[in-house]
Design an enzyme around this catalytic site. Structure first.
Site, PDB file in Angstrom:
ATOM      1  CD  GLU A  97      -3.111   0.741   0.305  1.00  0.00           C
ATOM      2  OE1 GLU A  97      -2.538   1.593  -0.393  1.00  0.00           O
ATOM      3  OE2 GLU A  97      -4.344   0.690   0.402  1.00  0.00           O
ATOM      4  CG  ASP A  98      -1.051   4.706  -1.503  1.00  0.00           C
ATOM      5  OD1 ASP A  98      -1.718   4.043  -0.674  1.00  0.00           O
ATOM      6  OD2 ASP A  98      -1.576   5.463  -2.332  1.00  0.00           O
ATOM      7  CG  LEU A 106      -4.121  -1.616   4.178  1.00  0.00           C
ATOM      8  CD1 LEU A 106      -2.878  -1.412   5.013  1.00  0.00           C
ATOM      9  CD2 LEU A 106      -3.939  -2.855   3.289  1.00  0.00           C
ATOM     10  CE  LYS A 129      -2.242  11.303   5.658  1.00  0.00           C
ATOM     11  NZ  LYS A 129      -3.372  12.057   5.122  1.00  0.00           N
ATOM     12  CG  PHE A 150      -4.039  15.271   1.115  1.00  0.00           C
ATOM     13  CD1 PHE A 150      -4.872  14.179   1.335  1.00  0.00           C
ATOM     14  CD2 PHE A 150      -3.665  15.566  -0.186  1.00  0.00           C
ATOM     15  CE1 PHE A 150      -5.319  13.393   0.280  1.00  0.00           C
ATOM     16  CE2 PHE A 150      -4.116  14.784  -1.253  1.00  0.00           C
ATOM     17  CZ  PHE A 150      -4.941  13.707  -1.011  1.00  0.00           C
ATOM     18  NE  ARG A 163      -2.735   8.630  -9.620  1.00  0.00           N
ATOM     19  CZ  ARG A 163      -3.391   8.245  -8.536  1.00  0.00           C
ATOM     20  NH1 ARG A 163      -2.737   7.826  -7.474  1.00  0.00           N
ATOM     21  NH2 ARG A 163      -4.707   8.286  -8.495  1.00  0.00           N
TER      22      ARG A 163
END
Ligand code: 5GP
Length: 173
Positions: A97-98, A106, A129, A150, A163
């Protein structure tokens, strides 16, 4: 349109951490074959760099989920856009995952994969986070813990932009 970005993690910081993550993952699996699931779209850059730091046999698969829409706050609603189309029974699965924010994505994904009967499911996330976490999901291999900001770049977007940035930046609020 957003203004100039503050760099939170440089491409050098990211590359150095991914090298050690690759070592941790390689030493955990000890040459056992892994099915690595890259969760699109955000993880594609991270996964591409990470797989090149892992020693051992890896099959790379892709899944796509969406939870954010166009805003910067989670909707909490997950859509499965692309599911796995292979048999993972008794296989070692590593989800890549990023970022783990509320943890809802998740949590949903892990449960979905567990139902397919793998030998084990582990999670690797580049970012976490913790301030915004709503559900508990163990992150077995973690790149960086970050503050509640963010972030964009290195695969992560804001309305589908950014991206392609080689670093991770913070969107000014
Ligand atoms: P969660 O379900 O844990 O709240 O959210 C996970 C997904 O939300 C991530 O895979 C990512 O797509 C998106 N997300 C969460 N925080 C951020 C962020 O700071 N920046 C970007 N670009 N996406 C985020």
């Amino acid at each position: 349109m957003i203004g100039p970005l503050d760099i939170l993690l440089s491409s050098e910081d990211i590359a150095a951490r991914i090298k050690t993550l690759g070592e941790e993952i390689s030493s955990h699996y000890q040459g056992k074959p892994i099915i690595l699931i890259c969760v699109l779209k955000g993880s594609f850059v991270f996964a591409a760099d990470l797989v090149r730091e892992i020693d051992g046999p890896i099959q790379i698969e892709f899944m796509r989920l969406s939870s954010y829409g166009n805003s910067t706050t989670s909707s909490g609603e997950i859509n499965m856009i692309l599911d796995l189309n292979i048999d993972i029974t008794d296989k070692e699965v590593l989800i890549v995952e990023d970022i783990v924010d509320t943890g809802i994505t998740l949590f949903f994904l892990r449960d979905h994969i567990e139902k397919k009967g793998p030998a084990a499911v582990k999670i690797c996330s580049l970012l976490h986070k913790p301030a915004r976490q709503k559900v508990e999901v163990p992150i077995d291999f973690l790149g960086f813990t970050i503050e509640d900001k963010f972030v964009v770049g290195y695969g992560l977007d804001h309305d589908e932009r950014y991206r392609n940035l080689p670093f991770i930046g913070v969107v000014p609020t």
